[in-house]
Write a protein that holds these residues in place. Structure first.
Motif, PDB file in Angstrom:
ATOM      1  N   THR A  54      60.267  31.621  46.514  1.00  0.00           N
ATOM      2  CA  THR A  54      59.189  31.927  45.584  1.00  0.00           C
ATOM      3  C   THR A  54      58.616  30.660  44.959  1.00  0.00           C
ATOM      4  OG1 THR A  54      60.680  32.179  43.704  1.00  0.00           O
ATOM      5  CG2 THR A  54      60.164  34.173  44.972  1.00  0.00           C
ATOM      6  N   TRP A  55      57.417  30.816  44.444  1.00  0.00           N
ATOM      7  CA  TRP A  55      56.784  29.796  43.610  1.00  0.00           C
ATOM      8  C   TRP A  55      56.323  30.516  42.355  1.00  0.00           C
ATOM      9  CZ3 TRP A  55      51.105  27.959  44.413  1.00  0.00           C
ATOM     10  CH2 TRP A  55      50.766  27.013  43.442  1.00  0.00           C
ATOM     11  N   HIS A  56      56.907  30.153  41.223  1.00  0.00           N
ATOM     12  CA  HIS A  56      56.543  30.731  39.932  1.00  0.00           C
ATOM     13  C   HIS A  56      55.835  29.640  39.148  1.00  0.00           C
ATOM     14  CE1 HIS A  56      57.743  32.484  35.822  1.00  0.00           C
ATOM     15  NE2 HIS A  56      56.760  33.225  36.310  1.00  0.00           N
ATOM     16  N   PHE A  57      54.651  29.952  38.624  1.00  0.00           N
ATOM     17  CA  PHE A  57      53.877  28.906  37.964  1.00  0.00           C
ATOM     18  C   PHE A  57      53.075  29.465  36.797  1.00  0.00           C
ATOM     19  CE2 PHE A  57      51.246  30.668  41.301  1.00  0.00           C
ATOM     20  CZ  PHE A  57      49.991  30.789  40.725  1.00  0.00           C
ATOM     21  N   CYS A  58      52.655  28.550  35.947  1.00  0.00           N
ATOM     22  CA  CYS A  58      51.786  28.875  34.830  1.00  0.00           C
ATOM     23  C   CYS A  58      50.619  27.903  34.831  1.00  0.00           C
ATOM     24  CB  CYS A  58      52.537  28.747  33.505  1.00  0.00           C
ATOM     25  SG  CYS A  58      51.478  28.953  32.055  1.00  0.00           S
TER      26      CYS A  58
ATOM     27  N   THR B 174      52.598  36.281  49.735  1.00  0.00           N
ATOM     28  CA  THR B 174      52.014  37.284  48.863  1.00  0.00           C
ATOM     29  C   THR B 174      51.865  36.645  47.497  1.00  0.00           C
ATOM     30  OG1 THR B 174      53.152  39.015  50.107  1.00  0.00           O
ATOM     31  CG2 THR B 174      52.231  39.634  47.969  1.00  0.00           C
ATOM     32  N   ASP B 175      50.676  36.805  46.911  1.00  0.00           N
ATOM     33  CA  ASP B 175      50.349  36.197  45.627  1.00  0.00           C
ATOM     34  C   ASP B 175      50.210  37.307  44.588  1.00  0.00           C
ATOM     35  OD1 ASP B 175      49.600  34.351  43.715  1.00  0.00           O
ATOM     36  OD2 ASP B 175      47.576  34.061  44.503  1.00  0.00           O
ATOM     37  N   TYR B 176      50.957  37.153  43.490  1.00  0.00           N
ATOM     38  CA  TYR B 176      50.951  38.154  42.429  1.00  0.00           C
ATOM     39  C   TYR B 176      50.589  37.498  41.095  1.00  0.00           C
ATOM     40  CZ  TYR B 176      54.117  40.703  45.613  1.00  0.00           C
ATOM     41  OH  TYR B 176      54.675  41.332  46.689  1.00  0.00           O
ATOM     42  N   PHE B 177      50.004  38.272  40.205  1.00  0.00           N
ATOM     43  CA  PHE B 177      49.957  37.889  38.799  1.00  0.00           C
ATOM     44  C   PHE B 177      51.322  38.263  38.241  1.00  0.00           C
ATOM     45  CE2 PHE B 177      45.525  38.435  39.860  1.00  0.00           C
ATOM     46  CZ  PHE B 177      44.886  37.439  39.133  1.00  0.00           C
ATOM     47  N   SER B 178      51.847  37.448  37.315  1.00  0.00           N
ATOM     48  CA  SER B 178      53.164  37.741  36.751  1.00  0.00           C
ATOM     49  C   SER B 178      53.189  37.363  35.277  1.00  0.00           C
ATOM     50  CB  SER B 178      54.249  36.968  37.518  1.00  0.00           C
ATOM     51  OG  SER B 178      54.279  35.604  37.147  1.00  0.00           O
ATOM     52  N   ASP B 179      54.372  37.541  34.679  1.00  0.00           N
ATOM     53  CA  ASP B 179      54.566  37.071  33.312  1.00  0.00           C
ATOM     54  C   ASP B 179      55.451  35.829  33.349  1.00  0.00           C
ATOM     55  OD1 ASP B 179      57.228  37.935  33.620  1.00  0.00           O
ATOM     56  OD2 ASP B 179      56.963  39.707  32.344  1.00  0.00           O
ATOM     57  N   ALA B 180      55.783  35.305  32.187  1.00  0.00           N
ATOM     58  CA  ALA B 180      56.559  34.071  32.091  1.00  0.00           C
ATOM     59  C   ALA B 180      57.951  34.202  32.692  1.00  0.00           C
ATOM     60  CB  ALA B 180      56.654  33.624  30.628  1.00  0.00           C
TER      61      ALA B 180
ATOM     62  N   ILE C 280      56.365  40.823  38.096  1.00  0.00           N
ATOM     63  CA  ILE C 280      55.049  41.045  38.691  1.00  0.00           C
ATOM     64  C   ILE C 280      54.236  42.011  37.828  1.00  0.00           C
ATOM     65  CG2 ILE C 280      53.893  42.059  40.700  1.00  0.00           C
ATOM     66  CD1 ILE C 280      56.329  40.914  42.340  1.00  0.00           C
ATOM     67  N   ASP C 281      52.952  41.663  37.599  1.00  0.00           N
ATOM     68  CA  ASP C 281      52.033  42.515  36.845  1.00  0.00           C
ATOM     69  C   ASP C 281      51.415  43.531  37.804  1.00  0.00           C
ATOM     70  OD1 ASP C 281      49.997  43.706  35.399  1.00  0.00           O
ATOM     71  OD2 ASP C 281      49.232  41.826  34.563  1.00  0.00           O
ATOM     72  N   GLU C 282      51.908  44.760  37.741  1.00  0.00           N
ATOM     73  CA  GLU C 282      51.459  45.817  38.653  1.00  0.00           C
ATOM     74  C   GLU C 282      50.020  46.265  38.375  1.00  0.00           C
ATOM     75  OE1 GLU C 282      53.178  46.700  41.235  1.00  0.00           O
ATOM     76  OE2 GLU C 282      55.111  45.801  40.719  1.00  0.00           O
ATOM     77  N   ASN C 283      49.475  45.877  37.209  1.00  0.00           N
ATOM     78  CA  ASN C 283      48.108  46.270  36.857  1.00  0.00           C
ATOM     79  C   ASN C 283      47.053  45.352  37.461  1.00  0.00           C
ATOM     80  OD1 ASN C 283      48.925  48.457  35.181  1.00  0.00           O
ATOM     81  ND2 ASN C 283      49.499  46.958  33.620  1.00  0.00           N
ATOM     82  N   MET C 284      47.484  44.240  38.016  1.00  0.00           N
ATOM     83  CA  MET C 284      46.553  43.273  38.611  1.00  0.00           C
ATOM     84  C   MET C 284      46.739  43.283  40.129  1.00  0.00           C
ATOM     85  SD  MET C 284      44.755  41.991  36.206  1.00  0.00           S
ATOM     86  CE  MET C 284      44.033  40.559  36.968  1.00  0.00           C
TER      87      MET C 284
END
Length: 171
Positions: A62-66, A100-106, A110-114
Motif C-alpha cells: 500500500t501507499w498511504h499519503f496525505c 486501486t486508488d481510494y480516498f481514505s482517512d488519516a 477507506i472512504d466508501e462515500n468517495m
C-alpha cells in the motif's frame, strides 16, 4: 525546457485516459513514482505538499499519503488535508504500475462515500523521453463526473508539471 501538454480523453463514459511526454528516461520517471523521497517533492497540485507518504511498493503493498494545502492564497483550501490510500495490484518495473486508488482517512480507512478508481500507469520508453499513460477506470460515469468536477484535469496537469520540475532538479 518546455512543458509538454497533457492530453486527456474519456472512453466508455467511465475511463479517463491521460497522456503526456515527460522529458526524462523511463527508468528515472518510474523511480519518481515508487520512492517517497521523490514523491514528496512533486505529488499533488501547486501549493500542496505531501507531509505523510508511507509506501510498501510491491504487489499487495500500500501507499498511504496525505496531501495538504500549504498555500494561503488558496483561501478556502488553505490548511485542507486530502488523504489517500493506494493498493498495488501489479508492478512490472519500469513498464507498468496497476493499483486501486481510494480516498481514505488519516488511519488508512477507506472512504466508501468517495469513488475509488482502478489505475494503470504505463511508462513507454522513448529514449531520453518517456510517454506516460494513465488509465483511470471508475465504477460508473457518475463517479468519473464526481472527480472531474473536483478538478481532476487541472490537478493532474499541475502534478505532472511538478514532476517535470523535480526531474530537472535530479537529472
Amino acid at each position: 525546457m518546455s512543458i509538454n501538454e497533457l492530453k486527456s480523453r474519456i472512453e466508455n463514459d467511465q475511463v479517463l485516459v491521460l497522456e503526456r511526454i515527460i522529458e526524462a528516461p523511463r527508468d528515472l520517471v518510474f523511480k519518481m513514482f515508487k520512492e517517497p523521497e521523490h514523491l514528496k517533492h512533486w505529488w499533488g497540485p501547486i501549493g500542496w505538499e505531501l507531509p505523510v507518504c508511507h509506501i510498501d511498493f510491491r504487489p499487495g503493498g500500500t501507499w498511504h499519503f496525505c496531501m495538504k494545502c500549504m498555500d494561503p492564497n488558496q483561501e478556502e483550501d488553505y490548511g485542507m488535508e486530502s488523504w489517500g490510500k493506494v493498493v498495488y495490484r501489479d508492478i512490472i518495473e519500469p513498464e507498468t504500475i496497476n493499483y486501486t486508488d481510494y480516498f481514505s482517512d488519516a488511519d488508512g480507512n477507506i472512504d466508501e462515500n468517495m469513488p475509488s478508481s482502478e489505475i494503470t500507469l504505463e511508462f513507454i520508453d522513448l529514449g531520453e523521453k518517456t510517454k506516460l499513460i494513465n488509465r483511470v477506470e471508475y465504477m460508473s460515469a457518475e463517479a468519473l463526473k464526481t472527480v472531474m468536477d473536483m478538478g481532476m484535469i487541472q490537478g493532474i496537469t499541475e502534478t505532472w508539471n511538478r514532476l517535470e520540475e523535480h526531474l530537472n532538479e535530479v537529472k
